[in-house]
Motif scaffolding. Structure first.
Motif, mmCIF file in Angstrom:
data_model
loop_
_atom_site.group_PDB
_atom_site.id
_atom_site.type_symbol
_atom_site.label_atom_id
_atom_site.label_comp_id
_atom_site.label_asym_id
_atom_site.label_seq_id
_atom_site.Cartn_x
_atom_site.Cartn_y
_atom_site.Cartn_z
ATOM 1 N N ILE A 253 0.764 -4.449 6.998
ATOM 2 C CA ILE A 253 2.140 -5.313 7.378
ATOM 3 C C ILE A 253 3.453 -4.446 7.292
ATOM 4 O O ILE A 253 4.248 -4.957 7.853
ATOM 5 N N GLY A 254 3.280 -3.475 6.677
ATOM 6 C CA GLY A 254 4.577 -2.488 6.583
ATOM 7 C C GLY A 254 4.986 -2.522 5.008
ATOM 8 O O GLY A 254 6.081 -1.705 5.121
ATOM 9 N N GLY A 255 4.494 -2.965 4.029
ATOM 10 C CA GLY A 255 4.815 -2.761 2.858
ATOM 11 C C GLY A 255 4.885 -1.319 2.507
ATOM 12 O O GLY A 255 5.654 -0.816 1.588
ATOM 13 N N GLY A 256 3.758 -0.589 2.697
ATOM 14 C CA GLY A 256 3.719 0.502 2.455
ATOM 15 C C GLY A 256 3.208 1.104 1.054
ATOM 16 O O GLY A 256 3.115 0.257 0.191
ATOM 17 N N ALA A 257 3.212 2.388 0.623
ATOM 18 C CA ALA A 257 2.944 2.903 -0.912
ATOM 19 C C ALA A 257 3.798 2.154 -1.714
ATOM 20 O O ALA A 257 3.201 2.034 -2.875
ATOM 21 N N ARG A 258 4.989 1.831 -1.516
ATOM 22 C CA ARG A 258 6.029 1.607 -2.390
ATOM 23 C C ARG A 258 5.469 0.275 -2.957
ATOM 24 O O ARG A 258 5.510 -0.281 -4.240
ATOM 25 N N ASP A 259 5.357 -0.561 -1.961
ATOM 26 C CA ASP A 259 5.044 -2.127 -2.397
ATOM 27 C C ASP A 259 3.705 -2.123 -2.814
ATOM 28 O O ASP A 259 3.428 -2.904 -4.140
ATOM 29 N N LEU A 260 2.645 -1.218 -2.418
ATOM 30 C CA LEU A 260 1.436 -1.323 -3.220
ATOM 31 C C LEU A 260 1.364 -0.964 -4.631
ATOM 32 O O LEU A 260 0.731 -1.361 -5.451
ATOM 33 N N GLY A 261 2.040 -0.094 -4.803
ATOM 34 C CA GLY A 261 2.375 0.644 -6.163
ATOM 35 C C GLY A 261 2.742 -0.242 -7.068
ATOM 36 O O GLY A 261 2.591 -0.481 -8.414
ATOM 37 N N LEU A 262 3.983 -1.296 -6.562
ATOM 38 C CA LEU A 262 4.582 -1.873 -7.385
ATOM 39 C C LEU A 262 3.662 -3.344 -7.554
ATOM 40 O O LEU A 262 3.387 -3.697 -8.737
ATOM 41 N N VAL A 263 2.838 -3.819 -6.675
ATOM 42 C CA VAL A 263 1.781 -4.700 -6.992
ATOM 43 C C VAL A 263 0.716 -4.026 -8.266
ATOM 44 O O VAL A 263 0.426 -4.954 -8.925
ATOM 45 N N MET A 264 0.224 -2.985 -8.066
ATOM 46 C CA MET A 264 -0.768 -2.311 -8.954
ATOM 47 C C MET A 264 -0.135 -2.357 -10.201
ATOM 48 O O MET A 264 -0.566 -2.619 -11.438
#
Length: 406
Positions: free
Chosen positions: A33-44
């Motif tokens: 969707i466009g969140g990328g690694a930065r958003d995924l890292g924040l969620v984790m």
């Protein structure tokens, strides 16, 4: 095995399987969707931070209430949070703040579930069957850790990321029903202030040299292992063939874990904790295989050997805690045990990049392998870890109160 244990095993197998669906769905949903690694890292990171904050309190409530009651409420909350994530991606689109909030709710509930399950397990089987029961659950968890992401990848590819979240939500419902059907009950005493009960759990650890030494040893171990887990992925991508190699290595790790659990089911030494630490000394074989000879087949062989030792140790460690820690303290002791891992692993993950850039990947992997070996070997210097023996089975199985305690 007893009916109650079969219920726990079935519910957990489905839940572990569902977690594999969510692992794939989360990565695909955020990245595509466009969140990328930065958003995924924040969620984790939100999930890990929540577990750090909540796990100790989860251990207290596991010792205050019936463990399965805590598990039921935890599964209900995780079902609602995961269903909310599925609804968000399917209907309302991507919202990072909402995703983080729902992830925090789910992780917080999970922090209460895990200590409760630890407190519940030894109540479900006779003392003489505890090691086999722990090995059975480890075997199921390993198998689901392989099958879950595989089936999740197929499902997400065919039906989209929301389907993966829905599958995980449904798995929490199955786990909830299984926990609610468990009939065994534990006696619970009067409650004390939260901090007093937390301190009592830590005192139980301090009073046993093998337990205190094991937690400190595990902390050092997990820092080194946190670096290894990052660097071996880099080596696999750069030198061993990329995604194909990562998949084969993961399969070898899973097979090794399955083998270790099978050994734990059959091999029951009187000094099982000492055997566990000796088996854990095999893990450096896996880390060093990425350095020398550095061939894919050697890495896969090292993964089988290392993970067999790791899972056998896990079985021996859990059994030692169940045998020697009073049941009314199990949840709190388990929560302190998990917190050390949550703290140490991210530190190692964060150090992996800077350390490899300064000293080189191979040198860091070699040093970390040495730390793994020393962290395990040093435990044999502790009299309790070296000499702890399993108690003989009681003449009669332990009885628990048929009445539900608060």
């Amino acid at each position: 095995m007893t009916r109650d244990f079969r219920l726990l095993a079935a519910g957990q197998a489905l839940s572990w399987l569902g977690n594999g669906f969510q692992t794939v769905a989360l990565a695909v949903a955020v990245v595509t969707i466009g969140g990328g690694a930065r958003d995924l890292g924040l969620v984790m990171a939100s999930s890990i931070a929540t577990m750090l904050v909540c796990t100790l309190f989860g251990g207290v409530w596991a010792d205050r209430l019936q463990p399965q009651r805590v598990m039921v409420w935890s599964d209900l909350i995780r079902f609602a949070a995961t269903a909310g994530i599925a609804w968000m991606f399917a209907v309302s689109g991507y919202h990072l703040g909402l995703l983080c909030a729902l992830t925090v709710v789910s992780a917080g509930a999970g922090s209460f579930f895990t200590p409760s399950m630890v407190a519940l397990k030894p109540m479900l089987v006779p003392v003489g069957r505890r090691q086999s029961a722990n090995a059975t659950l480890s075997m199921l968890q390993t198998a689901c850790g392989i099958a879950g992401p595989t089936l999740g990848g197929i499902t997400v590819a065919a039906f989209g990321a929301p389907a993966g979240f829905i599958a995980n939500a449904v798995s929490f419902l199955f786990s909830l029903v299984a926990a609610a059907m468990i009939s065994v009950r534990a006696e619970r005493g009067p409650r004390n202030p939260m901090l007093t009960e937390l301190a009592a759990g830590w005192q139980e650890i301090r009073s046993r040299d093998w337990l205190l030494g094991g937690l400190f040893g595990a902390t050092v171990y997990h820092i080194a292992n946190g670096m290894i887990l990052v660097l071996v992925q880099v080596v696999a991508v750069q030198r061993l063939g990329g995604a194909h190699a990562i998949g084969l290595i993961a399969a070898a790790e899973g097979f090794g874990g399955f083998l270790g659990a099978a050994i734990g089911m059959r091999f029951r030494p009187r000094r099982s904790l000492r055997a566990g630490w000796l088996m854990l000394m095999l893990m450096p074989v896996w880390a060093l295989s990425f350095v020398w000879p550095g061939l894919l087949v050697a890495v896969m062989a090292g993964a089988v050997i290392g993970y067999a030792g790791l899972i056998f140790f896990d079985v021996a460690w859990e059994t030692a805690i169940q045998d020697n820690v009073p049941h009314q303290m199990l949840g709190r002791v388990a929560s302190w045990d998990y917190v050390t891992s949550f703290l140490a692993m991210p530190i190692g993950n964060a150090l992996a990049g800077p350390m490899s850039e300064r000293f080189g990947t191979d040198r860091v992997l070699t040093c970390c392998a040495a730390v793994l070996f020393l962290a395990a070997a040093s435990q044999l210097l502790i009299p309790g870890a070296r000499n702890l023996t399993r108690p003989p089975p009681p003449t009669k199985p332990p009885t628990h109160s048929p009445l539900t305690a608060a």
